[in-house]
Scaffold this active site. Structure first.
Site, PDB file in Angstrom:
ATOM      1  N   ASP A 170       0.915  -1.280  -0.098  1.00  0.00           N
ATOM      2  CA  ASP A 170       0.039   0.023   0.071  1.00  0.00           C
ATOM      3  C   ASP A 170       0.904   1.168  -0.045  1.00  0.00           C
ATOM      4  O   ASP A 170       1.848   1.239   0.844  1.00  0.00           O
ATOM      5  CB  ASP A 170      -0.817   0.089   1.428  1.00  0.00           C
ATOM      6  CG  ASP A 170      -1.900   1.030   1.143  1.00  0.00           C
ATOM      7  OD1 ASP A 170      -1.702   2.349   0.960  1.00  0.00           O
ATOM      8  OD2 ASP A 170      -3.254   0.608   1.511  1.00  0.00           O
ATOM      9  N   ASN A 179     -12.369  -3.638   3.060  1.00  0.00           N
ATOM     10  CA  ASN A 179     -13.608  -2.746   2.960  1.00  0.00           C
ATOM     11  C   ASN A 179     -14.171  -2.881   1.789  1.00  0.00           C
ATOM     12  O   ASN A 179     -13.840  -2.832   0.713  1.00  0.00           O
ATOM     13  CB  ASN A 179     -12.779  -0.973   2.895  1.00  0.00           C
ATOM     14  CG  ASN A 179     -12.188  -0.697   4.311  1.00  0.00           C
ATOM     15  OD1 ASN A 179     -12.638  -1.195   5.255  1.00  0.00           O
ATOM     16  ND2 ASN A 179     -11.081   0.008   4.149  1.00  0.00           N
ATOM     17  N   GLN A 214     -14.041   1.882   1.153  1.00  0.00           N
ATOM     18  CA  GLN A 214     -13.210   1.493   0.075  1.00  0.00           C
ATOM     19  C   GLN A 214     -13.211   2.593  -0.709  1.00  0.00           C
ATOM     20  O   GLN A 214     -14.133   3.153  -1.484  1.00  0.00           O
ATOM     21  CB  GLN A 214     -14.220   0.248  -0.484  1.00  0.00           C
ATOM     22  CG  GLN A 214     -13.447  -0.388  -1.659  1.00  0.00           C
ATOM     23  CD  GLN A 214     -14.228  -1.276  -2.525  1.00  0.00           C
ATOM     24  OE1 GLN A 214     -15.198  -1.701  -2.126  1.00  0.00           O
ATOM     25  NE2 GLN A 214     -13.379  -1.929  -3.469  1.00  0.00           N
ATOM     26  N   HIS A 249      -9.601  -5.411  -2.627  1.00  0.00           N
ATOM     27  CA  HIS A 249      -8.408  -5.712  -2.283  1.00  0.00           C
ATOM     28  C   HIS A 249      -8.491  -6.070  -0.745  1.00  0.00           C
ATOM     29  O   HIS A 249      -9.101  -5.578  -0.087  1.00  0.00           O
ATOM     30  CB  HIS A 249      -7.594  -4.281  -2.555  1.00  0.00           C
ATOM     31  CG  HIS A 249      -8.000  -2.936  -1.900  1.00  0.00           C
ATOM     32  ND1 HIS A 249      -9.241  -2.471  -2.633  1.00  0.00           N
ATOM     33  CD2 HIS A 249      -7.897  -2.242  -0.880  1.00  0.00           C
ATOM     34  CE1 HIS A 249      -9.614  -1.379  -2.016  1.00  0.00           C
ATOM     35  NE2 HIS A 249      -8.925  -1.042  -0.990  1.00  0.00           N
ATOM     36  N   HIS A 290      -6.616  -6.105   2.726  1.00  0.00           N
ATOM     37  CA  HIS A 290      -5.369  -5.641   3.408  1.00  0.00           C
ATOM     38  C   HIS A 290      -4.945  -6.629   4.176  1.00  0.00           C
ATOM     39  O   HIS A 290      -5.301  -7.448   5.006  1.00  0.00           O
ATOM     40  CB  HIS A 290      -5.874  -4.392   4.310  1.00  0.00           C
ATOM     41  CG  HIS A 290      -6.523  -3.266   3.639  1.00  0.00           C
ATOM     42  ND1 HIS A 290      -5.587  -2.354   3.167  1.00  0.00           N
ATOM     43  CD2 HIS A 290      -7.515  -3.029   2.999  1.00  0.00           C
ATOM     44  CE1 HIS A 290      -6.360  -1.362   2.694  1.00  0.00           C
ATOM     45  NE2 HIS A 290      -7.686  -1.804   2.471  1.00  0.00           N
TER      46      HIS A 290
END
Ligand SMILES: [Zn+2]
Length: 137
Positions: free
Chosen positions: A29, A85, A92, A98, A100
């Site tokens: 990220d 999310n 999101q 995605h 995390h």
């Protein structure tokens, strides 16, 4: 193709990729919550978890399982918080699924997933479960 995650998967824009598989790409990220904050994304564009094909979902979670240990080990972390999310209303910001993986340490100052919710429930468990079962079928 305007989706930034699709472009990372395609190699069109740079990212710190840590794993690339036929159906899944994992990369750091760019606004990490902790060192080693990894995003795991399916190759195919899908906005939300429920938009994934079954095989895509399988590949995505297999990659999460495969990466969680190495991410923890590489950072010397005590654990990882793994979360999604799912939908704009949840925070999101990139509409491409995605997962995390965030390394965690006992003194990192962050809470559990439970700490993000104010626990504002209004309905009895049985009523809620019945409503979900009706839709699940
Ligand atoms: Zn995408």
């Amino acid at each position: 193709m305007s989706c930034i995650f699709c472009r990372i998967v395609a190699g069109e824009i740079p990212a710190e990729v840590v794993a690339r598989e036929p159906e899944v790409t994992a990369f750091l990220d760019v606004q990490p919550l902790a060192d080693g904050h990894v995003l795991v994304v399916p190759r195919a564009h899908a906005a939300c978890v429920e938009d994934l094909e079954q095989a895509e979902a399988d590949a995505l979670f297999r990659a999460v399982v495969r990466l969680a240990g190495p991410v923890r080990e590489a950072l010397g972390a005590a654990g990882t918080t793994i979360g999604v999310n799912n939908g704009e209303a949840t925070g999101q910001t990139i509409p491409h699924v995605h997962v995390h993986i965030v390394p965690r340490w006992p003194d990192d100052g962050a809470g559990s997933i439970h700490t993000i919710f104010p626990r504002r429930t209004r309905r009895p468990l049985g009523e809620v479960a019945a409503a979900i079962r009706r839709v699940v079928g």
